[in-house]
Design a protein around this motif. Sequence first.
Motif, PDB file in Angstrom:
ATOM      1  N   ARG A   2      -8.242 -11.561  21.050  1.00 62.91           N
ATOM      2  CA  ARG A   2      -7.795 -10.631  22.280  1.00 62.91           C
ATOM      3  C   ARG A   2      -7.388  -9.319  21.964  1.00 62.91           C
ATOM      4  O   ARG A   2      -7.732  -8.496  22.786  1.00 62.91           O
ATOM      5  N   GLU A   3      -6.592  -9.252  20.627  1.00 58.74           N
ATOM      6  CA  GLU A   3      -6.368  -7.827  20.719  1.00 58.74           C
ATOM      7  C   GLU A   3      -7.521  -6.860  20.519  1.00 58.74           C
ATOM      8  O   GLU A   3      -7.730  -5.754  20.892  1.00 58.74           O
ATOM      9  N   GLU A  32      -9.137  -6.502  23.779  1.00 55.28           N
ATOM     10  CA  GLU A  32      -8.447  -5.349  24.723  1.00 55.28           C
ATOM     11  C   GLU A  32      -8.500  -4.050  24.362  1.00 55.28           C
ATOM     12  O   GLU A  32      -8.369  -3.142  25.063  1.00 55.28           O
ATOM     13  N   GLN A  33      -8.509  -3.708  22.932  1.00 53.03           N
ATOM     14  CA  GLN A  33      -8.736  -2.426  22.343  1.00 53.03           C
ATOM     15  C   GLN A  33     -10.110  -1.840  22.945  1.00 53.03           C
ATOM     16  O   GLN A  33     -10.197  -0.630  23.416  1.00 53.03           O
ATOM     17  N   GLU A  65      -8.008  -6.804  34.133  1.00 53.56           N
ATOM     18  CA  GLU A  65      -8.562  -7.876  32.970  1.00 53.56           C
ATOM     19  C   GLU A  65      -7.559  -7.407  31.634  1.00 53.56           C
ATOM     20  O   GLU A  65      -7.466  -8.687  30.778  1.00 53.56           O
ATOM     21  N   ALA A  66      -7.167  -6.388  31.359  1.00 53.72           N
ATOM     22  CA  ALA A  66      -6.525  -6.201  30.275  1.00 53.72           C
ATOM     23  C   ALA A  66      -5.052  -6.790  30.323  1.00 53.72           C
ATOM     24  O   ALA A  66      -4.410  -7.287  29.422  1.00 53.72           O
ATOM     25  N   SER A 113      -5.309 -10.243  29.553  1.00 54.79           N
ATOM     26  CA  SER A 113      -5.438 -10.696  28.344  1.00 54.79           C
ATOM     27  C   SER A 113      -4.014 -10.530  27.553  1.00 54.79           C
ATOM     28  O   SER A 113      -3.618 -11.228  26.801  1.00 54.79           O
ATOM     29  N   ALA A 114      -3.219  -9.458  27.922  1.00 57.61           N
ATOM     30  CA  ALA A 114      -2.063  -9.448  27.432  1.00 57.61           C
ATOM     31  C   ALA A 114      -0.972 -10.364  27.582  1.00 57.61           C
ATOM     32  O   ALA A 114      -0.338 -11.132  26.876  1.00 57.61           O
ATOM     33  N   ARG A 138      -1.934 -13.364  25.415  1.00 60.79           N
ATOM     34  CA  ARG A 138      -1.135 -12.940  24.033  1.00 60.79           C
ATOM     35  C   ARG A 138       0.090 -13.490  24.112  1.00 60.79           C
ATOM     36  O   ARG A 138       0.794 -14.014  22.960  1.00 60.79           O
ATOM     37  N   GLN A 176       2.423  -2.229  26.877  1.00 58.51           N
ATOM     38  CA  GLN A 176       1.106  -2.332  26.915  1.00 58.51           C
ATOM     39  C   GLN A 176       0.813  -2.608  28.442  1.00 58.51           C
ATOM     40  O   GLN A 176      -0.072  -1.823  28.964  1.00 58.51           O
ATOM     41  N   LYS A 177       1.352  -3.513  29.014  1.00 57.94           N
ATOM     42  CA  LYS A 177       1.196  -3.897  30.293  1.00 57.94           C
ATOM     43  C   LYS A 177       1.693  -2.850  31.334  1.00 57.94           C
ATOM     44  O   LYS A 177       0.832  -2.584  32.368  1.00 57.94           O
ATOM     45  N   TYR A 185      -1.278  -0.485  31.490  1.00 55.34           N
ATOM     46  CA  TYR A 185      -2.350  -0.806  31.980  1.00 55.34           C
ATOM     47  C   TYR A 185      -2.135  -0.453  33.721  1.00 55.34           C
ATOM     48  O   TYR A 185      -2.920  -0.357  34.342  1.00 55.34           O
TER      49      TYR A 185
END
Length: 214
Positions: free
Chosen positions: A52-53, A56-57, A80-81, A84-85, A88, A153-154, A157
């Motif tokens: 996932r990391e 996502e990157q 989408e990111a 994914s977060a 995780r 990170q969210k 995004y």
Amino acid sequence: MKKVGLAVSFAVLLLLAACSGTGIREDLDQVLNDTFDAEEDYRAVQDDLEEREKAEQQLFEEIMALTQEQQDQVAEQAEEAIASADERLEFLQTEKESMQSAEENFADIDGVIEAAEEESVKADLEALKAKMQERFAAHDEFANAYEELISQQKELYEMLKDEESNLQMLQEKAAEVNEQNEQVQQAVTEFNQLTQQVNEVKDQTVETLNESEE
């Protein structure tokens, strides 16, 4: 903008070879094997997290390559990111529960320590217990840092989805994410070092037990 990435690589607790003896050595073997087994889910999610990391990157880099005229695509990929977060976070929860179960199983070492008669054996067992407790605490620190990283990170995004976000705002948030990522990496390093130390202390303890049985 700075690269926003993550690469978590964990060392693992080594399994004790099953012994045919009795007494303290057998009891220790049981405790460590039970602890190792309880960490199975923790080990199992590592590949999923790494996958996932990396994805996502790649997604983040693709988003940053889009222009303002492609805002619809930016918003779609940012969603989408975020998804994914969230995945995780679920993997992290599985990992935390697995480590908690392992910690509960390892608590049985108290009975092994109590049953040990030789002071050298008892001292080694106490050292193993202390080092293992440090390892569990280090994982807690990692989990907290990683959870905060995902939260930041969210937020990044979400900012990418917002047409009102300018480059400076995004750069500042990316810098915060990278700073938190450094804390995560430090926590991973600490955990890996302690895992290695646990394995070394475990080997020393087994050696002491073998000598006491000669």
